[in-house]
Design a protein around this motif. Structure first.
Motif, PDB file in Angstrom:
ATOM      1  N   UNK A 134       0.863  -1.250  -0.066  1.00  0.00           N
ATOM      2  CA  UNK A 134      -0.061   0.087  -0.087  1.00  0.00           C
ATOM      3  C   UNK A 134       0.799   1.429   0.010  1.00  0.00           C
ATOM      4  N   UNK A 152      -7.605   1.127  11.581  1.00  0.00           N
ATOM      5  CA  UNK A 152      -7.522  -0.100  11.982  1.00  0.00           C
ATOM      6  C   UNK A 152      -8.778  -0.590  12.747  1.00  0.00           C
ATOM      7  N   UNK A 153      -9.498  -1.601  12.257  1.00  0.00           N
ATOM      8  CA  UNK A 153     -10.854  -2.152  12.537  1.00  0.00           C
ATOM      9  C   UNK A 153     -11.950  -1.058  12.594  1.00  0.00           C
ATOM     10  N   UNK A 157      -6.234   5.373  13.240  1.00  0.00           N
ATOM     11  CA  UNK A 157      -5.092   4.930  14.181  1.00  0.00           C
ATOM     12  C   UNK A 157      -3.933   5.724  13.599  1.00  0.00           C
ATOM     13  N   UNK A 159      -0.918   6.058  15.384  1.00  0.00           N
ATOM     14  CA  UNK A 159       0.359   5.558  15.734  1.00  0.00           C
ATOM     15  C   UNK A 159       0.985   4.582  14.901  1.00  0.00           C
ATOM     16  N   UNK A 161       3.477   2.934  15.224  1.00  0.00           N
ATOM     17  CA  UNK A 161       3.985   1.967  16.303  1.00  0.00           C
ATOM     18  C   UNK A 161       3.153   0.648  16.732  1.00  0.00           C
ATOM     19  N   UNK A 162       1.776   1.058  16.431  1.00  0.00           N
ATOM     20  CA  UNK A 162       0.805   0.047  16.867  1.00  0.00           C
ATOM     21  C   UNK A 162       1.014  -1.284  16.372  1.00  0.00           C
ATOM     22  N   UNK A 165      -2.800  -7.026  16.048  1.00  0.00           N
ATOM     23  CA  UNK A 165      -3.055  -8.341  16.828  1.00  0.00           C
ATOM     24  C   UNK A 165      -3.594  -9.424  15.662  1.00  0.00           C
ATOM     25  N   UNK A 168      -6.634  -8.304  13.008  1.00  0.00           N
ATOM     26  CA  UNK A 168      -6.926  -6.957  12.735  1.00  0.00           C
ATOM     27  C   UNK A 168      -6.928  -6.403  11.435  1.00  0.00           C
ATOM     28  N   UNK A 169      -7.907  -5.777  11.041  1.00  0.00           N
ATOM     29  CA  UNK A 169      -8.151  -5.100   9.709  1.00  0.00           C
ATOM     30  C   UNK A 169      -7.537  -3.769   9.598  1.00  0.00           C
ATOM     31  N   UNK A 171      -6.844  -0.604   7.013  1.00  0.00           N
ATOM     32  CA  UNK A 171      -7.229   0.124   5.631  1.00  0.00           C
ATOM     33  C   UNK A 171      -6.636   1.375   5.200  1.00  0.00           C
ATOM     34  N   UNK A 419      -7.470  -2.728   1.805  1.00  0.00           N
ATOM     35  CA  UNK A 419      -7.695  -3.271   3.143  1.00  0.00           C
ATOM     36  C   UNK A 419      -7.078  -4.586   3.206  1.00  0.00           C
ATOM     37  N   UNK A 420      -6.258  -4.829   4.408  1.00  0.00           N
ATOM     38  CA  UNK A 420      -5.487  -6.044   4.626  1.00  0.00           C
ATOM     39  C   UNK A 420      -6.035  -6.465   6.056  1.00  0.00           C
ATOM     40  N   UNK A 421      -6.005  -7.850   6.223  1.00  0.00           N
ATOM     41  CA  UNK A 421      -6.078  -8.475   7.405  1.00  0.00           C
ATOM     42  C   UNK A 421      -4.839  -9.171   8.067  1.00  0.00           C
TER      43      UNK A 421
END
Lengths: 456, 389
Positions: A134, A152-153, A157, A159, A161-162, A165, A168-169, A171, A419-421
């Motif tokens: 991406x 994220x989900x 988001x 950060x 540095x998140x 998990x 998590x999805x 986009x 989007x990715x999981x």
């Protein structure tokens, strides 16, 4: 944070980036020599080389805290092997299976554990965005996150540095992705964009004046109507011929064609299609789906699909995916494969006949011609010319992207919506490791040893 | 003294600016123009110092490589990978495993799901209402991936309905560059996308244990697991009940609490189970055993398998519902009429398990009462550790 991650040629470091400098550095990279060097020196240089690629945006102390000497691995199991033996065969005899001609009962390839040293960094949001293709570099991915283009989900988001998990999805805004992975604008396109922006501004100012000038607009509409009437009188055959020729030139224009010329061709084709479609009775055609437009177009031009086409079945049609992207690449591909080459030959022949030869009935189209028309239409809809975008339009992949294009197994990506999981943490398995790293065994193992140092 | 001949060339300080245009243009074209270099030589015939180069050697070499060998990487070829390893493979053009990095033999660019296969997965799970487990075995796709695909396709459909912008040309380009697993045509066998029965290596199995066993005794996976987790050997009667480790899988499926424990207090851990239990699809092993037992009765084996899967699905569904009911019983949801919020109220459990010995456990409510959290202090960055879906 200051960006020190430049792609210098003198240092020759490999970075998480798609730049051509990086490609060149990757190609000429050689593992540092080990002769006459102490273990400390070997580990130091291995660490330096691998840290320049893996999480160069992460401070060393931060990474040291993330490092874990335990590495995840899996072993693919074969159900029939498990059913045939309850484990007693492997442990029979003196504990390692009965000797059968020197071959062990189970042959396994070694698991490259040390290639997984930097697996914890792959959990970071910015790195995952880069891995999902991406962004064109990890730094750019980081910028996308900071600028608020990533969710994220479903929640924004900010950060980089998140740590993702499993499940998590994430986009990214599709416009940013197209900008990151597409060609940059040429000066000509930039100027065009500026002009349209200026025009828009001027129109905004003249909004009030326009209301007064409405009758004039009506007049112009009337003239347009007259024009369409005129075109109606034209021979449908002629229109179809012209349209096909245009479609062909649009689809076959190479990289060498100058940008303005290409744009003119595209715009001309667009206008021609509009002109034909405006003849239809229903007023919604221009806003309709592609299929409806296409059927309307063929109906208006009284085009038929020719039935005598025996060779069609031999030539396997290329999937829809292969179409409608880069014209230059399409050309390359057709030059590559024999079957495709014959197809393109036939196509050009058909076009030559359609445009020049009078004996061929132009309103009877071969399947290839239909395909070309449809392809040109698809491209017009999905990949339009739009100078207001931040990338060169119609969109095409940036240069040297293919050399870096791979998607690791621990991600499931849907490119249509960007989007990715994050499915699971990366694992090593016999013969392969899932962490993408450009370095071989001679760097991965000393680097792992460097970070183990505190634990001895 | 004879008159000195004046050099027509300008001073050295200006040279880089003057020559930069010609050399940069030569970098663009693969063949440097001869005329420009020869004219430079003529103009500098009396100068002893070497002409400074506008481009460093490294830069020149890079552009030379990019224009010759590297030019194949500029644009992709649809349907083929275009990695650096192509340079070495040129001699033997074969369908080798795609490796993006020439120095790393252990990283392979794995295929991704093609658009058709992705839609097929969604179709089978959502429209045909097949269980994820069944679809996973049919198409050879990991169960987690199937769940993700369903989620992503659903999101895509929603975005299409809302008319949000999509990155269609980008998606096409990526699918052309990366290897893909196609959907099998009708009548053909579907190629497996990935191994679906991966056994995660347990940390307990990392240690080397010297465990003497008589040569006359058969030592199977169940016993090995007990040795690794430090559990005592099974009773003879207990061991006799298990004819094959996959029997345990069915037993544990029916009653997950039948796994024994070792150790006390905080060190308590479950006994390591054999691979037949820990793989994602234990029913495949049972099916293989059925096949071995009844080699000529394919229909009967298929029947047994479908019954087994149905039973497993029913058990899993029942367990899920029970958990949900328990969760609902514990919490009371209060939603005031003129409020945007739902208030989920749970009873506090104040025991040593939840609050710790000193009453300050990390899960305890109101821990360190009166002392502010560290994240309230100045300059503390709060990066969330999870985002609820």
């Amino acid at each position: 944070m200051r960006n020190r991650a430049s792609n210098t040629l003198s240092k020759g470091k490999i970075r998480q980036s798609w730049s051509k400098y990086n490609l060149y550095n990757m190609q000429r990279f050689r593992s540092p020599p080990t002769t006459n060097r102490t273990f400390f020196q070997q580990k130091w240089s291995a660490k330096a080389a691998s840290r320049a690629y893996h999480g160069e945006q992460v401070r060393e102390g931060q990474w040291k805290r993330m490092f874990n000497h335990r590495i995840r691995s899996v072993i693919p199991m074969n159900a029939s092997d498990l059913a045939a033996d309850d484990g007693s065969l492997v442990s029979s005899g003196r504990g390692s299976g009965l000797d059968k001609g020197g071959k062990p009962a189970y042959q396994t390839r070694p698991t490259p554990y040390t290639h997984m040293t930097f697996a914890p960094l792959e959990r970071r949001l910015d790195v995952a965005i880069f891995r999902a293709l991406f962004a064109s570099s990890a730094r750019q991915a980081r910028q996308f996150v900071i600028h608020g283009a990533v969710t994220v989900n479903g929640q924004k988001m900010k950060h980089p540095s998140y740590l993702l998990n499993p499940g998590d999805l994430f986009q990214v805004d599709p416009d940013r992705v197209l900008y990151a992975t597409g060609h940059t604008k040429t000066p000509y396109e930039r100027r065009q964009g500026r002009l349209t922006r200026r025009k828009g501004k001027a129109q905004g100012l003249e909004g009030a004046e326009e209301a007064e000038a409405a009758p004039e607009a009506e007049e112009s509409k009337e003239t347009a109507k007259e024009e369409t009437k005129e075109t109606e009188k034209e021979d449908t055959k002629e229109t179809l011929k012209a349209l096909l020729a245009q479609a062909k030139s649009v689809m076959s224009a190479g990289k060498n064609t100058l940008a303005p010329q290409r744009k003119q061709e595209l715009r001309g084709f667009q206008q021609a299609v509009r002109r034909v479609l405006s003849r239809s009775e229903s007023s919604t055609v221009l806003a309709d789906s592609l299929e409806a437009q296409f059927s309307q177009l063929t109906l208006l031009l009284k085009a038929k699909r020719s039935e005598k086409n025996p060779e069609k079945k031999d030539v396997k049609p290329r999937p829809e995916d292969a179409f409608a992207t880069d014209r230059g690449d399409a050309e390359l591909a057709s030059a590559k494969k024999d079957t495709e080459a014959t197809a393109s030959d036939k196509l050009s022949e058909a076009f030559a006949q359609a445009t020049l030869g009078n004996e061929v009935d132009a309103s009877e189209l071969s399947d290839e011609e239909f395909d070309t028309l449809k392809r040109a239409l698809t491209q017009m809809r999905d990949n339009p010319l739009d100078n207001s975008k931040t990338y060169s339009t119609p969109w095409q992949p940036r240069q040297y992207m293919s050399a870096f294009a791979f998607i690791p197994r621990y991600l499931e990506v849907n490119q249509n919506i960007c989007a990715a999981v994050y499915l699971r943490h990366p694992v090593a398995r016999p013969g392969s490791a899932e962490v993408p790293t450009p370095f071989g065994e001679s760097i991965a193992t000393p680097a792992y040893g460097w970070y183990l140092r505190r634990r001895w | 003294m004879p008159p000195r001949m004046q050099s027509r060339s300008v001073s050295n300080t200006l040279l880089p600016y003057l020559t930069s245009t010609s050399s940069s243009s030569s970098s663009l074209s693969s063949i440097p123009s001869l005329s420009s270099t020869s004219s430079q030589c003529l103009s500098r015939q009396f100068s002893a110092t070497a002409a400074p180069q506008a481009q460093t050697k490294l830069r020149r070499q890079m552009f030379e490589w990019l224009n010759n060998e590297g030019s194949i990487f500029k644009h992709h070829v649809p349907g083929e990978t275009n990695y650096l390893t192509r340079l070495k493979q040129r001699g033997n053009e074969g369908s080798e495993t795609p490796r993006p990095f020439p120095n790393n033999q252990h990283f392979i660019s794995e295929p991704i799901l093609s658009e058709e296969l992705r839609n097929e997965v969604y179709n089978r799970v959502v429209e045909q209402k097949k269980s994820v487990r069944v679809v996973s075995v049919e198409l050879g796709i990991d169960m987690k991936r199937i769940a993700a695909v369903v989620r992503l396709v659903e999101l895509e459909n929603r975005q299409r309905a809302q008319g949000k912008p999509l990155a269609l040309p980008y998606a096409r380009a990526v699918h052309e560059m990366v290897p893909t697993t196609p959907l099998a045509e009708k009548g053909e066998r579907q190629t497996y996308h990935e191994p679906i029965n991966d056994l995660p290596a347990h940390p307990l199995t990392g240690s080397q244990i010297f465990y003497p066993v008589p040569e006359s005794r058969s030592f199977n996976r169940v016993e090995a697991g007990r040795v690794f987790s430090g559990a005592p050997a099974m009773e003879h009667s207990e061991a006799a009940e298990i004819s094959h480790p996959s029997d345990l899988a069915e037993k544990i499926m029916e009653d997950p609490n039948s796994i024994g424990w070792v150790g006390k207090g905080a060190n308590a851990r479950q006994i390591l189970q054999p691979a037949d239990v820990r793989i994602p699809h234990p029913h495949l092993v049972a099916q293989e055993r059925d096949r071995l037992a009844h080699p000529n009765e394919r229909l009967a084996v298929a029947d047994l398998q479908s019954k087994r899967l149905e039973r497993q699905d029913a058990l899993e569904k029942e367990r899920r519902e029970r958990l949900q009911a328990r969760r609902e019983k514990k919490t009371t949801i209060v939603s005031p009429e003129d409020s945007r919020f739902n208030y989920r109220i749970k009873d506090t459990i104040y025991t040593t398990e939840t609050t710790g010995v000193d009453g300050r456990g990390s899960k305890a409510t109101g821990r360190r009462y009166g002392v502010p959290h560290r994240d309230r202090t100045r300059g503390e960055v709060k990066v969330p550790t999870r985002v609820e879906a």
